[in-house]
Design an enzyme around this catalytic site. Structure first.
Site, PDB file in Angstrom:
ATOM      1  N   ASN A 219     -10.198  -0.374   0.359  1.00  0.00           N
ATOM      2  CA  ASN A 219      -8.716  -0.023   0.335  1.00  0.00           C
ATOM      3  C   ASN A 219      -8.363  -0.687  -0.951  1.00  0.00           C
ATOM      4  O   ASN A 219      -8.410  -1.893  -1.261  1.00  0.00           O
ATOM      5  CB  ASN A 219      -8.042  -1.108   1.482  1.00  0.00           C
ATOM      6  CG  ASN A 219      -6.433  -1.181   1.487  1.00  0.00           C
ATOM      7  OD1 ASN A 219      -5.976  -0.796   0.845  1.00  0.00           O
ATOM      8  ND2 ASN A 219      -5.957  -1.690   2.575  1.00  0.00           N
TER       9      ASN A 219
ATOM     10  N   CYS B  25       0.909  -1.198  -0.033  1.00  0.00           N
ATOM     11  CA  CYS B  25       0.048   0.104  -0.048  1.00  0.00           C
ATOM     12  C   CYS B  25       0.907   1.149   0.003  1.00  0.00           C
ATOM     13  O   CYS B  25       0.310   2.449  -0.288  1.00  0.00           O
ATOM     14  CB  CYS B  25      -1.017   0.095   1.266  1.00  0.00           C
ATOM     15  SG  CYS B  25      -2.027  -1.546   1.430  1.00  0.00           S
TER      16      CYS B  25
ATOM     17  N   HIS C 264      -3.378   6.807   3.473  1.00  0.00           N
ATOM     18  CA  HIS C 264      -3.999   5.620   2.721  1.00  0.00           C
ATOM     19  C   HIS C 264      -5.230   5.275   3.354  1.00  0.00           C
ATOM     20  O   HIS C 264      -5.547   5.138   4.609  1.00  0.00           O
ATOM     21  CB  HIS C 264      -2.889   4.444   3.304  1.00  0.00           C
ATOM     22  CG  HIS C 264      -3.201   3.197   2.691  1.00  0.00           C
ATOM     23  ND1 HIS C 264      -3.605   2.825   1.559  1.00  0.00           N
ATOM     24  CD2 HIS C 264      -3.183   1.906   3.533  1.00  0.00           C
ATOM     25  CE1 HIS C 264      -3.886   1.662   1.435  1.00  0.00           C
ATOM     26  NE2 HIS C 264      -3.683   0.945   2.535  1.00  0.00           N
TER      27      HIS C 264
HETATM   28  N1  ACO Z   1     -17.852  -9.220   9.824  1.00  0.00           N
HETATM   29  C1  ACO Z   1     -18.156  -9.593  11.127  1.00  0.00           C
HETATM   30  N2  ACO Z   1     -17.287  -9.843  11.970  1.00  0.00           N
HETATM   31  C2  ACO Z   1     -15.968  -9.763  11.775  1.00  0.00           C
HETATM   32  C3  ACO Z   1     -15.748  -9.603  10.448  1.00  0.00           C
HETATM   33  C4  ACO Z   1     -16.742  -9.126   9.614  1.00  0.00           C
HETATM   34  N3  ACO Z   1     -16.373  -8.751   8.175  1.00  0.00           N
HETATM   35  N4  ACO Z   1     -14.182  -9.773  10.459  1.00  0.00           N
HETATM   36  C5  ACO Z   1     -14.015 -10.047  11.653  1.00  0.00           C
HETATM   37  N5  ACO Z   1     -14.986 -10.260  12.430  1.00  0.00           N
HETATM   38  C6  ACO Z   1     -14.782 -10.615  13.959  1.00  0.00           C
HETATM   39  C7  ACO Z   1     -13.727 -11.375  14.311  1.00  0.00           C
HETATM   40  O1  ACO Z   1     -13.907 -12.687  14.015  1.00  0.00           O
HETATM   41  C8  ACO Z   1     -13.749 -10.930  15.672  1.00  0.00           C
HETATM   42  O2  ACO Z   1     -14.643 -12.163  16.125  1.00  0.00           O
HETATM   43  P1  ACO Z   1     -14.146 -12.879  17.529  1.00  0.00           P
HETATM   44  O3  ACO Z   1     -14.053 -11.866  18.646  1.00  0.00           O
HETATM   45  O4  ACO Z   1     -15.358 -13.749  17.899  1.00  0.00           O
HETATM   46  O5  ACO Z   1     -12.904 -13.514  17.291  1.00  0.00           O
HETATM   47  C9  ACO Z   1     -14.583  -9.916  15.925  1.00  0.00           C
HETATM   48  O6  ACO Z   1     -15.113  -9.359  14.723  1.00  0.00           O
HETATM   49  C10 ACO Z   1     -13.667  -8.571  16.378  1.00  0.00           C
HETATM   50  O7  ACO Z   1     -12.548  -9.012  15.610  1.00  0.00           O
HETATM   51  P2  ACO Z   1     -11.112  -7.865  15.668  1.00  0.00           P
HETATM   52  O8  ACO Z   1      -9.956  -8.276  14.942  1.00  0.00           O
HETATM   53  O9  ACO Z   1     -11.220  -7.399  16.987  1.00  0.00           O
HETATM   54  O10 ACO Z   1     -11.882  -6.419  14.913  1.00  0.00           O
HETATM   55  P3  ACO Z   1     -11.006  -5.106  14.764  1.00  0.00           P
HETATM   56  O11 ACO Z   1     -11.903  -4.302  15.517  1.00  0.00           O
HETATM   57  O12 ACO Z   1      -9.772  -5.079  15.040  1.00  0.00           O
HETATM   58  O13 ACO Z   1     -11.238  -4.856  13.088  1.00  0.00           O
HETATM   59  C11 ACO Z   1     -10.090  -4.966  10.994  1.00  0.00           C
HETATM   60  C12 ACO Z   1     -10.666  -5.647  12.184  1.00  0.00           C
HETATM   61  C13 ACO Z   1     -11.148  -4.159  10.402  1.00  0.00           C
HETATM   62  C14 ACO Z   1      -9.655  -5.934  10.166  1.00  0.00           C
HETATM   63  C15 ACO Z   1      -9.034  -4.184  11.815  1.00  0.00           C
HETATM   64  O14 ACO Z   1      -8.154  -4.843  12.753  1.00  0.00           O
HETATM   65  C16 ACO Z   1      -8.191  -3.258  10.593  1.00  0.00           C
HETATM   66  O15 ACO Z   1      -8.406  -2.612  10.044  1.00  0.00           O
HETATM   67  N6  ACO Z   1      -6.657  -3.777  10.562  1.00  0.00           N
HETATM   68  C17 ACO Z   1      -6.071  -3.265   9.812  1.00  0.00           C
HETATM   69  C18 ACO Z   1      -6.037  -3.688   8.239  1.00  0.00           C
HETATM   70  C19 ACO Z   1      -5.379  -2.987   7.283  1.00  0.00           C
HETATM   71  O16 ACO Z   1      -5.085  -1.805   7.638  1.00  0.00           O
HETATM   72  N7  ACO Z   1      -5.120  -3.848   6.319  1.00  0.00           N
HETATM   73  C20 ACO Z   1      -4.419  -3.359   5.053  1.00  0.00           C
HETATM   74  C21 ACO Z   1      -2.926  -2.750   5.348  1.00  0.00           C
HETATM   75  S1  ACO Z   1      -2.696  -2.089   3.830  1.00  0.00           S
HETATM   76  C22 ACO Z   1      -1.945  -3.422   2.895  1.00  0.00           C
HETATM   77  O17 ACO Z   1      -0.784  -3.563   2.578  1.00  0.00           O
HETATM   78  C23 ACO Z   1      -2.996  -4.458   2.088  1.00  0.00           C
END
Ligand code: ACO
Length: 341
Positions: free
Chosen positions: A298, A127, A268
């Protein structure tokens, strides 16, 4: 094939500032909404919006590739800059989803747009790729080695998403953005400061395990869907906020500007909560942040050039505005830049 690459003089001129003189963007027609994702995996519109800020994303057609989208964005940037494709000395394509591992998708784009004099290569910094590309382009321009560089971010992330994994499939989209860079025109300062970095100790928190020489594609690999994005969301999140913030602070300090001098921040577009944490730490209100993740999700290396293009076209960003661009991605990598538009 024409062999008309310009010789590269090494004149003893002082370094000069580089600037973006034209932008373009391309988004595929197909919109994939959160409501549709609710039918594909165990998720809800409410979860996706509150945890990420994303409402919908674009998905490229089956016969529409990273090079097609990149070429469309590039043609627009060339027209906006008022140059000819044969003016381009170098094509840098930032992508994690090239049409093929080799040859580069940049070479395909070079041919598609008729940039017959240009050298071309793909750049892999996930990214952060567009900003890495912009910083590389700046070096060629500042040193007088090149006059005109085309930097593109183009991604068909839908081709490497596991559509059964709710942790990742709700986050990503397809699209392309492009910028033509040249020496800053009279009266414009262009790029004022940049910063880039990486931490290879963190390769496994955001990666595609298979498809390279470490894990060639086999029936087992395909069955386990290892040729798709794997991510430890929480770890990436924590790291992203710290790294983006530190990089942004370094660029600001190098530029001699403070957060109060910035008209706009273009971050980003991975997650609205990451963006608001970073901008809050910088002391920039969300009213000075350019966002498009609600509509596109994203798009990795394409996020920042798409946002730059759309906000300059809409008149949000005006000539003379001070901008901070900041990105973070797999690698891990990060980069930032402060520029006068
Ligand atoms: N729908 C419903 N529930 C979900 C989903 C979904 N799509 N995805 C995950 N969950 C659940 C998980 O399983 C978890 O359940 P559990 O507690 O029973 O295990 C619960 O939601 C909470 O998950 P968390 O990981 O605590 O959620 P969080 O608030 O951290 O949000 C997210 C998750 C959105 C992925 C966040 O961590 C994030 O944005 N991280 C950074 C991701 C990022 O920026 N990636 C790209 C980088 S750029 C690149 O190089 C591609």
């Amino acid at each position: 094939m024409t062999m008309k690459n310009r010789p590269h003089p090494r004149p003893s001129h002082p370094r000069r500032n580089a600037a973006i003189v034209g932008t373009g963007a391309y988004l595929p027609e197909r919109v994939l909404t959160n409501a549709e994702l609710e039918k594909m995996v165990d998720t809800t519109n409410d979860w996706i919006i509150t945890r990420t800020g994303i409402s919908e994303r674009r998905i490229a057609a089956a016969d529409e590739f990273t090079s097609d989208m990149g070429a469309a964005a590039a043609r627009m940037a060339i027209a906006k800059a008022g140059i000819s494709p044969t003016d381009i000395d170098l094509v840098i394509l930032a992508t994690s989803t090239p049409d093929t591992i080799f040859p580069s998708a940049a070479c395909r784009i070079q041919h598609m747009i008729g940039a017959t004099r240009a050298a071309a290569f793909d750049l892999q910094a996930a990214c952060s790729g567009f900003l890495y590309g912009m910083i590389i382009a700046e070096q060629f321009i500042a040193s007088h080695a090149h006059e005109t560089v085309l930097v593109i971010g183009s991604e068909k992330l839908s081709s490497i998403v596991n559509w059964e994994d709710r942790n990742t499939c709700v986050l990503f989209g397809d699209g392309a953005g492009a910028a033509i860079m040249q020496a800053a025109p009279e009266g414009k300062r262009g790029l004022l400061a940049t910063d880039m970095g990486s931490d290879g100790a963190q390769t496994d928190i955001l990666h595609m395990p298979a498809g390279g020489c470490r894990m060639p594609i086999t029936p087992e690999v395909l069955a386990q869907k290892k040729n798709s994005i794997h991510m430890s969301g929480k770890e990436v999140y924590r790291y992203a906020v710290g790294a983006m913030n530190a990089s942004a602070e370094r660029s600001l300090q190098l530029s001699g500007l403070s957060a109060a001098d910035l008209q706009w921040v273009i971050p980003h577009q991975a997650n609205l909560r990451i963006i608001s944490s970073v901008t809050e730490r910088l002391g920039v209100g969300m009213d000075r942040v350019i966002l498009n993740l609600e509509r596109y999700g994203n798009t990795s290396a394409a996020c920042i050039p798409i946002a730059l293009h759309e906000s300059s076209e809409s008149g949000k960003i005006k000539a003379g505005d001070n901008l901070l661009l900041v990105a973070f991605g797999g690698g891990l990598t990060w980069a930032s830049a402060v520029l006068e538009w």
